[in-house]
Design an enzyme around this catalytic site. Structure first.
Site, PDB file in Angstrom:
ATOM      1  N   ALA A  28       0.861  -1.185   0.000  1.00  0.00           N
ATOM      2  CA  ALA A  28       0.000   0.000   0.000  1.00  0.00           C
ATOM      3  C   ALA A  28       0.892   1.228   0.000  1.00  0.00           C
ATOM      4  O   ALA A  28       1.867   1.290   0.725  1.00  0.00           O
ATOM      5  CB  ALA A  28      -0.915  -0.017   1.216  1.00  0.00           C
TER       6      ALA A  28
ATOM      7  N   PHE B 116      -6.703  12.916  -1.709  1.00  0.00           N
ATOM      8  CA  PHE B 116      -6.903  11.596  -2.291  1.00  0.00           C
ATOM      9  C   PHE B 116      -8.236  11.559  -3.021  1.00  0.00           C
ATOM     10  O   PHE B 116      -9.114  12.396  -2.774  1.00  0.00           O
ATOM     11  CB  PHE B 116      -6.864  10.523  -1.193  1.00  0.00           C
ATOM     12  CG  PHE B 116      -5.797   9.481  -1.427  1.00  0.00           C
ATOM     13  CD1 PHE B 116      -4.466   9.819  -1.339  1.00  0.00           C
ATOM     14  CD2 PHE B 116      -6.121   8.172  -1.751  1.00  0.00           C
ATOM     15  CE1 PHE B 116      -3.472   8.873  -1.567  1.00  0.00           C
ATOM     16  CE2 PHE B 116      -5.143   7.215  -1.977  1.00  0.00           C
ATOM     17  CZ  PHE B 116      -3.818   7.562  -1.889  1.00  0.00           C
TER      18      PHE B 116
ATOM     19  N   GLN C 257     -12.343  -3.844  -7.317  1.00  0.00           N
ATOM     20  CA  GLN C 257     -11.832  -2.514  -7.669  1.00  0.00           C
ATOM     21  C   GLN C 257     -10.695  -2.582  -8.685  1.00  0.00           C
ATOM     22  O   GLN C 257      -9.705  -3.273  -8.484  1.00  0.00           O
ATOM     23  CB  GLN C 257     -11.314  -1.800  -6.413  1.00  0.00           C
ATOM     24  CG  GLN C 257     -10.757  -0.423  -6.719  1.00  0.00           C
ATOM     25  CD  GLN C 257     -10.683   0.457  -5.484  1.00  0.00           C
ATOM     26  OE1 GLN C 257      -9.779   0.310  -4.668  1.00  0.00           O
ATOM     27  NE2 GLN C 257     -11.644   1.341  -5.342  1.00  0.00           N
TER      28      GLN C 257
ATOM     29  N   HIS D 173      -7.855  -0.314 -10.053  1.00  0.00           N
ATOM     30  CA  HIS D 173      -7.134   0.927  -9.784  1.00  0.00           C
ATOM     31  C   HIS D 173      -6.762   1.526 -11.131  1.00  0.00           C
ATOM     32  O   HIS D 173      -6.281   0.809 -12.011  1.00  0.00           O
ATOM     33  CB  HIS D 173      -5.869   0.629  -8.966  1.00  0.00           C
ATOM     34  CG  HIS D 173      -5.236   1.846  -8.369  1.00  0.00           C
ATOM     35  ND1 HIS D 173      -4.590   2.789  -9.125  1.00  0.00           N
ATOM     36  CD2 HIS D 173      -5.178   2.286  -7.087  1.00  0.00           C
ATOM     37  CE1 HIS D 173      -4.150   3.747  -8.330  1.00  0.00           C
ATOM     38  NE2 HIS D 173      -4.496   3.473  -7.089  1.00  0.00           N
TER      39      HIS D 173
ATOM     40  N   LEU E 215       1.478  -1.111  -8.922  1.00  0.00           N
ATOM     41  CA  LEU E 215       0.631   0.018  -8.547  1.00  0.00           C
ATOM     42  C   LEU E 215       1.410   1.339  -8.569  1.00  0.00           C
ATOM     43  O   LEU E 215       2.498   1.439  -8.017  1.00  0.00           O
ATOM     44  CB  LEU E 215       0.105  -0.227  -7.126  1.00  0.00           C
ATOM     45  CG  LEU E 215      -0.592   0.928  -6.422  1.00  0.00           C
ATOM     46  CD1 LEU E 215      -1.919   1.234  -7.080  1.00  0.00           C
ATOM     47  CD2 LEU E 215      -0.800   0.600  -4.947  1.00  0.00           C
TER      48      LEU E 215
ATOM     49  N   GLU F  77      -2.455   6.477  -6.033  1.00  0.00           N
ATOM     50  CA  GLU F  77      -3.365   7.587  -6.300  1.00  0.00           C
ATOM     51  C   GLU F  77      -2.745   8.917  -5.868  1.00  0.00           C
ATOM     52  O   GLU F  77      -3.118   9.978  -6.356  1.00  0.00           O
ATOM     53  CB  GLU F  77      -4.646   7.332  -5.497  1.00  0.00           C
ATOM     54  CG  GLU F  77      -5.809   8.199  -5.852  1.00  0.00           C
ATOM     55  CD  GLU F  77      -7.102   7.545  -5.368  1.00  0.00           C
ATOM     56  OE1 GLU F  77      -7.410   6.425  -5.813  1.00  0.00           O
ATOM     57  OE2 GLU F  77      -7.793   8.162  -4.544  1.00  0.00           O
TER      58      GLU F  77
ATOM     59  N   ARG G   6     -12.106   5.869  -7.939  1.00  0.00           N
ATOM     60  CA  ARG G   6     -11.387   4.907  -8.778  1.00  0.00           C
ATOM     61  C   ARG G   6     -12.298   4.211  -9.786  1.00  0.00           C
ATOM     62  O   ARG G   6     -11.891   3.973 -10.919  1.00  0.00           O
ATOM     63  CB  ARG G   6     -10.720   3.849  -7.892  1.00  0.00           C
ATOM     64  CG  ARG G   6      -9.573   4.416  -7.102  1.00  0.00           C
ATOM     65  CD  ARG G   6      -8.973   3.408  -6.164  1.00  0.00           C
ATOM     66  NE  ARG G   6      -7.859   4.017  -5.446  1.00  0.00           N
ATOM     67  CZ  ARG G   6      -7.194   3.437  -4.464  1.00  0.00           C
ATOM     68  NH1 ARG G   6      -7.522   2.214  -4.078  1.00  0.00           N
ATOM     69  NH2 ARG G   6      -6.201   4.047  -3.871  1.00  0.00           N
TER      70      ARG G   6
ATOM     71  N   HIS H  25      -7.194  -4.360  -8.146  1.00  0.00           N
ATOM     72  CA  HIS H  25      -6.460  -3.871  -6.988  1.00  0.00           C
ATOM     73  C   HIS H  25      -7.023  -4.358  -5.660  1.00  0.00           C
ATOM     74  O   HIS H  25      -6.277  -4.641  -4.734  1.00  0.00           O
ATOM     75  CB  HIS H  25      -6.500  -2.343  -7.032  1.00  0.00           C
ATOM     76  CG  HIS H  25      -5.716  -1.668  -5.963  1.00  0.00           C
ATOM     77  ND1 HIS H  25      -4.382  -1.944  -5.738  1.00  0.00           N
ATOM     78  CD2 HIS H  25      -6.047  -0.719  -5.059  1.00  0.00           C
ATOM     79  CE1 HIS H  25      -3.943  -1.188  -4.739  1.00  0.00           C
ATOM     80  NE2 HIS H  25      -4.942  -0.451  -4.294  1.00  0.00           N
ATOM     81  N   TYR H  26      -8.351  -4.437  -5.555  1.00  0.00           N
ATOM     82  CA  TYR H  26      -8.918  -4.617  -4.223  1.00  0.00           C
ATOM     83  C   TYR H  26     -10.290  -5.274  -4.313  1.00  0.00           C
ATOM     84  O   TYR H  26     -11.068  -4.978  -5.228  1.00  0.00           O
ATOM     85  CB  TYR H  26      -9.047  -3.249  -3.540  1.00  0.00           C
ATOM     86  CG  TYR H  26      -9.472  -3.309  -2.090  1.00  0.00           C
ATOM     87  CD1 TYR H  26      -8.525  -3.453  -1.085  1.00  0.00           C
ATOM     88  CD2 TYR H  26     -10.814  -3.224  -1.731  1.00  0.00           C
ATOM     89  CE1 TYR H  26      -8.906  -3.510   0.247  1.00  0.00           C
ATOM     90  CE2 TYR H  26     -11.202  -3.285  -0.396  1.00  0.00           C
ATOM     91  CZ  TYR H  26     -10.242  -3.424   0.583  1.00  0.00           C
ATOM     92  OH  TYR H  26     -10.618  -3.476   1.894  1.00  0.00           O
TER      93      TYR H  26
ATOM     94  N   ARG I   6     -14.521   1.260  -3.050  1.00  0.00           N
ATOM     95  CA  ARG I   6     -13.748   1.785  -1.919  1.00  0.00           C
ATOM     96  C   ARG I   6     -13.030   3.061  -2.318  1.00  0.00           C
ATOM     97  O   ARG I   6     -12.492   3.149  -3.421  1.00  0.00           O
ATOM     98  CB  ARG I   6     -12.718   0.752  -1.469  1.00  0.00           C
ATOM     99  CG  ARG I   6     -11.835   1.219  -0.342  1.00  0.00           C
ATOM    100  CD  ARG I   6     -10.897   0.120   0.127  1.00  0.00           C
ATOM    101  NE  ARG I   6      -9.867  -0.204  -0.846  1.00  0.00           N
ATOM    102  CZ  ARG I   6      -8.727   0.494  -1.007  1.00  0.00           C
ATOM    103  NH1 ARG I   6      -8.497   1.571  -0.289  1.00  0.00           N
ATOM    104  NH2 ARG I   6      -7.839   0.102  -1.904  1.00  0.00           N
TER     105      ARG I   6
END
Lengths: 131, 247, 588
Positions: free
Chosen positions: C49, C117, C231, C233, C243, C246, C286, C354-355, C389
C-alpha cells in the site's frame, strides 16, 4: 519424523576474502594499517635516537636513507595513501551531518578532509623547509 | 512472443533426497522486460513444479525474493535480464544462511536478532490518544527516516563476512533497526537496547567492511548506522570521564 | 497430529492480523495468542500500500464529511452504522500508529501532514511518503514484538477451519518447512488473510493474495458478501501491474489520452484545472476513472503497446524535488520497470485489479455469523466500502476493524467455549486427508498453472470493468469446468520440506471458490453500481438491488445467492456527484 536437513555451506576461515573483490579491497585497507603502524614506529624510534645524542641520530638517519630504508618508505607511502583515501571515502557514512532537513552531501565532507590534509601537509613541508 | 532464451543455473537442494546442493540448468524463453523472478516463475509454471523459492510483491518492497544472482545478493524482482547480456545467470540461495530447500533459506537466526534489539518505541513520555500526536519536525524525521526503509531482504547478511564467519554477530539490518529507534525523537530506549547493541556481538563486532551498504536495494546504509552508533558510544565513553560524567 | 492450543488464533499476519494481535494482548495480557501466517509478517501485502490512510484530524475537516465521502463513494452500498464508527475511530487508530513509531510525513510545525486523495472532499490522508502501507506494516510488526503473549507461527499455511455446531474452535495448518500438519485449538479465531486479486491475471496484488481465508470461511458456511465488487485501480504499470499510487494524482498528476488531452473532463469529472481540486478530474473515485479509461479505449483514444492499451500519467510539472520527497518509490518503479522517469517523461498506465470490496460477512464488531469466528481487513466485508472503496480507506479499515476483531475475540475467548476434543481430532483428520489426497493422486490430466491461466483469463474477460450477461455466463461456465478439471490434478512435487507445489495447489483451490462467488454474484446483480457496471443493465436499481449479495457455499454446485438489506441511517441514496458540482477543496 522431521524431514528437515538444513544445509550449511562451508566458508573458509583463511581465504574467505578472496571470494569477492570488495573483500580484497577491504583486506588491502586493513593491511595498509600495518605499514602505517611500522612507519609510525620508525618515526618514534627516530625521536628516541634524537634524544640519545648526535651519533644515535646519525645512525637512524643513515638507516632510513639506505636503499632498503628508501624502498620501505616508498612502499609505506603507497599504503599510507591507500589507507587515507579508503578512510576518507568511508567518512560520510560514519559522520552523517544533518543541517535542518538536509544531509550534508558526502562529497563535501570528503572534500573537506582532503582540504585539511593538503593544508597540514603544506604546513609540514614549509616547516621542513621543502616548500 | 519470446525474444530471448537465457540459461538459468539454479542451485537446487532437496533435503529429502540430496546430500548436498547441485546446479540445475534451465533454458528459459524470456521477454525483454523480464526480471530474474519472472524467469523463475516461468520455470515453476512451465518446466519444473519442484523448484521452491519465496516471492510475493514483485515491486521491491516485501523483501521475500533476496537471493544470490551471479554471486551478488539481490532482489530477484529488481534484477533485470537486460543487465545480464551474456544470457547465462547463476541463481543461488542467500549466502551465510542455511539452505532449507532450493532457494529458500532458514531465517530463524535473523528473526531472533531483530526481536532482540527491542525494535519498538520506548517512549520518552507516555502519551494518550487524547493528547494527540508527538510533534516531530521534518528535520527530526529525516534524522532516522533512512533507517526505516529496510525491507528485511537480508542481502546485507548474505554479504557480511563477519556474519558469515561468526553468526553470533547481531548483523547489519538488526543493528540499523536499533539505530532507527535510537534516533527517533519520540524514543528514549537506547540504554535498554544497549544490552544487545553495544555488546561484543553488537556494533563492536562490525569491522566496517561496508559491503552491506553496497548491496542494500533500499539504500538503508546499515554500515553507516553502525559506525554512527559506535561514534555515539565512543563519545559517551569519553564524556564519562568528565566531571559529573556517568561511568 | 500435534495439537497447539491458544486462546485466540489469528490467521494472517499482515496489517489487520498484527493489529488484531496487539488488541488482544492489550485487552488481556493473560490470553495466549497464536498468530499464523503463510509468510513472515513483513512479507504480507499491506507492505505494498502506497498512498496513505484517511482520518479526520485537521480543523477544516469533520467526521460528517468523511462519512459522506465514503458512503457516496461506495454508491450507497455501504452500511452507514459501520461507516459512522469507522470514521470516528480511525483518527485514534492513526494516532496510536504515530505513538508506536510510524514515520508519518510531517508539516514544518511537527504535526502530521495530510495529502489529497480521490473521492475525498477535504485533504485527510495521512501518509509516509509513498510507502505508507510498508511503514504501517513494519511498525505494527515491530510493535507486536513488545507483547509476550503474541506467539507467531511464521510460514504456517492454514488449510481448514474446525467448526462444530455453528461455532469455530480452531484450524488446521501445515508447518511449511516440515510439511507437517498441526491442529490449532482456540476459543476464538480471527481471519485476517487479505484479498484475492490473484484470481485476475493483471493485478497489483502480490503472489500471496489468493483468497485463502475467504474460501476457508466460505466452506465453513459463512457467506461471502458483495463479491462482485472488484476494484480496478486506474493507474497500474502495463505488463507487471505494479501500482502507481493515487497520491500521484493527489500531488497534482494528470491523466492524458493519446492526444495529450485530460480526458476525464468528458466523463462528468471536469472542468480541468491546472492544480488539483478534490473530488474532481484526476481526484475522482477509482471506479469512475477506470470506467473512463474503458470508454477512451472504445473511442480509440488510448495508446496501444505490447502490454495492452495505456494512457499517460503526467507528473513532469511536479518537479524533481516534490517527486523525490513525496513519490520516491513511484519514481524508482517507473524508471526500472517501464524505463520512464516521471520527472522528465510520461508514464504509461492502465487500470489494474487492486482490491476486493467484498469478503467474509461480518457485523460491526468484526464477528461473522459463525460463533467464535471473526474477520478483518481486506478478506472481510463489514461493509464500509460498498460498491467502490475510496483510496486510503483500506489502511484505516484494517486498523479499526483489526482492533475491533481483537477486542471482540478477546471477550469471546473468555467464555472458554470448547468442543469435544474427539470431534476436533476427527475434523483435523479430515483436513489432513484432504491434503494427503493431493499427494496420492498419480494420474494427472490437468496442471495447476494451466488451470490458473484459464481461470484468471475467464475472470478478466467476464468480470472486468464492464460486464454483461453473456460474458459473465461464459466466465461462470469456465469456472465450473476448471473446478471439474481441478479434481484431476496431481502434485508433481511429493516432498515435505517447503513444497510450494502443494501450497500453490491449495491456493488454486481457494481461488476457484472465490472466483465463483465473484462471477455468480455479478451475474445475479442486474444493475450497475460503483465498480459493478453492467452493459445490459446500465442504471442503478435501488428498488431491487440496494442490498448486499450474500454468496453461500453449496457443495453440490454454484453458490446460492441471497440478499441482505443495507443499513441506512442518515444518508438517503442519491446521485454521486463529482467534478465542479462536488464542491471539493482546492488541493494546491
Amino acid at each position: 519424523m522431521n524431514p528437515r536437513k538444513p544445509y550449511v555451506r562451508p566458508i573458509s576461515k583463511t581465504s574467505w576474502f578472496m571470494t569477492q573483490s570488495r573483500y580484497k579491497v577491504y583486506m588491502l585497507h586493513e593491511i595498509s594499517s600495518l605499514f602505517v603502524a611500522i612507519y609510525s614506529a620508525i618515526l618514534i624510534i627516530g625521536l628516541v635516537r634524537l634524544g640519545e645524542g648526535e651519533a644515535a641520530w646519525q645512525g637512524w638517519l643513515d638507516a632510513v636513507t639506505s636503499p632498503i630504508g628508501v624502498i620501505f618508505h616508498l612502499i609505506a607511502f603507497v599504503f599510507a595513501l591507500i589507507h587515507t583515501t579508503s578512510w576518507f571515502k568511508a567518512v560520510p557514512q560514519a559522520m552523517r551531518i544533518q543541517r535542518g532537513e538536509e544531509i550534508v552531501p558526502g562529497k563535501l565532507i570528503v572534500g573537506a578532509h582532503y582540504g585539511v590534509l593538503a593544508a597540514v601537509s603544506l604546513f609540514v613541508l614549509i616547516l621542513a623547509g621543502v616548500a | 512472443m519470446s525474444e530471448r532464451t537465457i540459461e538459468l543455473e539454479v542451485l537446487r537442494y532437496r533435503p529429502e533426497q540430496d546430500q548436498e546442493p547441485f546446479f540445475q540448468t534451465y533454458k528459459v524463453p524470456c521477454e525483454e522486460e523480464w526480471v530474474v523472478l519472472d524467469a523463475l516463475n516461468y520455470v515453476k509454471e512451465e518446466m519444473d513444479r519442484t523448484l521452491s523459492y519465496r516471492w510475493s510483491c514483485h515491486m521491491f518492497v516485501c523483501g521475500s525474493c533476496g537471493m544470490m544472482i551471479d554471486g551478488e545478493p539481490k532482489l530477484a524482482c529488481k534484477a533485470f535480464l537486460k543487465d545480464y547480456p551474456t544470457g547465462k545467470i547463476r541463481v543461488e540461495p542467500l549466502s551465510n544462511f542455511p539452505i532449507e530447500r532450493d532457494l529458500v533459506v532458514v531465517l530463524d537466526d535473523f528473526v531472533e536478532k531483530l526481536e532482540s534489539v527491542k525494535p519498538y518505541i520506548i517512549p520518552k513520555e507516555e502519551r494518550t490518544v487524547e493528547q494527540g500526536e508527538y510533534l516531530q519536525t521534518p528535520a527530526q524525521l529525516k534524522a532516522f527516516k533512512q533507517y526505516t526503509l529496510c525491507i528485511n531482504c537480508l542481502c546485507c547478511y548474505a554479504v557480511c563476512p563477519q556474519y558469515g564467519l561468526d553468526e553470533s554477530f547481531v548483523g547489519p539490518a538488526a543493528l540499523a533497526l536499533a539505530h532507527r529507534y535510537n534516533m527517533d525523537s519520540r524514543d528514549l530506549g537506547r540504554a535498554a537496547r544497549d544490552d544487545v547493541v553495544a555488546a561484543a556481538e553488537g556494533i563492536w563486532h562490525c569491522s566496517f567492511v561496508g559491503a552491506c551498504s553496497q548491496v542494500c536495494p533500499k539504500d538503508v546504509d546499515p554500515a553507516g548506522a553502525i559506525q554512527q552508533a559506535k561514534f555515539a558510544h565512543g563519545i559517551d565513553y569519553l564524556t564519562s570521564f568528565l566531571p559529573g560524567g556517568k561511568r | 497430529m500435534q495439537v497447539i492450543e491458544a486462546d485466540v488464533i489469528i490467521v494472517g499476519a499482515g496489517g489487520a492480523g498484527l493489529r488484531t494481535a496487539i488488541a488482544v494482548a492489550e485487552a488481556d495480557p493473560k490470553l495466549s495468542i497464536a498468530l499464523l501466517s503463510k509468510v513472515y509478517p513483513m512479507r504480507s501485502h499491506t507492505c505494498a500500500a502506497e498512498g496513505g490512510a484517511a482520518g479526520v484530524i485537521k480543523s477544516n475537516d469533520n467526521l460528517e464529511y468523511h462519512f459522506h465521502d465514503t458512503v457516496s463513494g461506495g454508491d450507497w452500498l455501504t452500511d452507514q452504522d459501520a461507516v459512522d464508527l469507522f470514521v470516528n475511530e480511525i483518527p485514534k487508530e492513526l494516532l496510536r500508529m504515530e505513538h508506536w513509531g510510524c514515520p508519518w510525513s510531517r508539516e514544518t510545525s511537527g504535526n502530521v501532514a495530510v495529502r489529497p486523495f480521490g473521492g475525498m472532499k477535504i485533504m485527510r490522508t495521512w501518509f509516509a511518503a509513498d510507502k505508507t502501507g510498508f511503514h504501517m506494516l513494519h511498525t505494527l510488526f515491530q510493535t507486536s514484538i513488545k507483547y509476550p503473549s503474541v506467539k507467531r507461527f511464521d510460514e504456517y499455511y492454514t488449510v481448514d477451519l474446525l467448526t462444530d455446531d455453528g461455532a469455530c474452535y480452531g484450524c488446521t495448518a501445515i508447518e511449511m518447512r516440515t510439511g507437517q500438519m498441526r491442529q490449532f485449538r482456540g476459543k476464538a479465531i480471527v481471519i485476517c488473510s487479505g484479498g484475492a486479486g490473484k484470481i485476475f491475471p493483471f493485478t497489483t496484488n502480490g503472489a500471496v493474495k489468493t483468497g485463502d481465508g475467504m474460501a476457508m470461511a466460505y466452506r465453513a458456511g459463512v457467506p461471502l458478501k458483495d463479491m462482485e465488487f472488484v476494484q480496478y485501480h486506474p493507474t497500474g504499470l502495463p505488463g507487471s501491474g505494479i501500482l502507481l499510487t493515487e497520491a500521484c494524482r493527489g500531488e497534482g498528476g494528470y491523466l492524458l489520452n493519446k492526444d495529450g488531452y485530460r480526458y476525464l473532463q468528458d466523463y462528468g469529472l471536469g472542468p480541468e484545472t491546472p492544480t488539483p481540486v478534490l473530488k474532481a478530474m484526476e481526484l475522482g473515485p477509482r471506479d469512475q476513472l477506470s470506467q473512463a479509461f474503458w470508454h477512451e479505449q472504445k473511442k480509440g483514444r488510448t495508446i496501444p503497446t505490447k502490454w495492452g492499451d495505456v494512457v499517460h500519467l503526467d507528473l513532469r510539472h511536479l518537479g524533481e524535488k516534490k517527486i523525490d520527497e513525496r513519490l520516491p518509490l513511484i519514481r524508482e518503479l517507473s524508471a526500472k520497470y517501464v524505463d520512464s522517469d516521471p520527472v522528465t517523461t510520461l508514464v504509461p498506465v492502465r487500470p489494474v485489479v487492486h482490491y476486493m470490496m467484498g469478503g467474509i460477512h461480518t457485523d460491526i464488531h468484526a464477528a461473522t455469523p459463525l460463533n467464535g469466528l471473526y474477520a478483518a481487513g481486506e478478506c472481510a466485508c463489514v461493509s464500509i466500502n460498498g460498491a467502490n472503496r475510496l483510496g486510503s480507506n483500506s489502511l484505516g479499515e484494517l486498523l479499526v476493524f483489526g482492533a475491533r476483531a481483537g477486542r471482540g475475540a478477546a471477550e469471546y475467548a473468555k467464555k472458554g467455549l470448547t468442543a469435544p476434543s474427539e470431534r476436533l481430532d476427527a475434523l483435523a483428520a479430515d483436513s489432513e486427508a484432504r491434503v494427503k489426497a493431493w499427494f496420492q493422486r498419480t494420474q494427472a490430466t490437468d496442471r495447476v498453472p494451466d488451470l490458473k491461466k484459464r481461470l484468471t483469463t475467464a475472470m478478466e474477460d467476464g468480470c472486468g470493468i464492464y460486464r454483461d450477461e453473456a460474458t459473465i455466463k461464459a466466465a461462470c461456465d469456465i469456472i465450473v469446468d476448471v473446478r471439474e478439471r481441478f479434481k484431476n490434478v496431481a502434485l508433481e512435487d511429493k516432498s515435505s520440506v517447503y513444497n510450494t507445489d502443494l501450497y500453490q495447489t491449495l491456493e488454486m483451490d481457494a481461488m476457484i471458490e472465490v472466483a465463483q462467488t465473484v462471477a455468480v454474484s455479478a451475474l445475479e446483480r442486474r444493475e450497475s453500481r460503483g465498480a459493478h457496471q453492467r452493459l445490459d443493465h446500465v442504471k442503478r436499481d435501488d428498488e431491487a438491488f440496494l442490498k448486499h449479495s450474500m454468496a453461500h457455499y453449496n457443495p453440490n454446485g454454484e453458490p446460492r445467492i441471497d440478499y441482505l438489506d443495507v443499513v441506512i441511517t442518515k444518508s438517503k441514496p442519491a446521485e454521486r456527484v463529482y467534478g465542479a458540482r462536488a464542491g471539493g477543496q482546492s488541493a494546491a
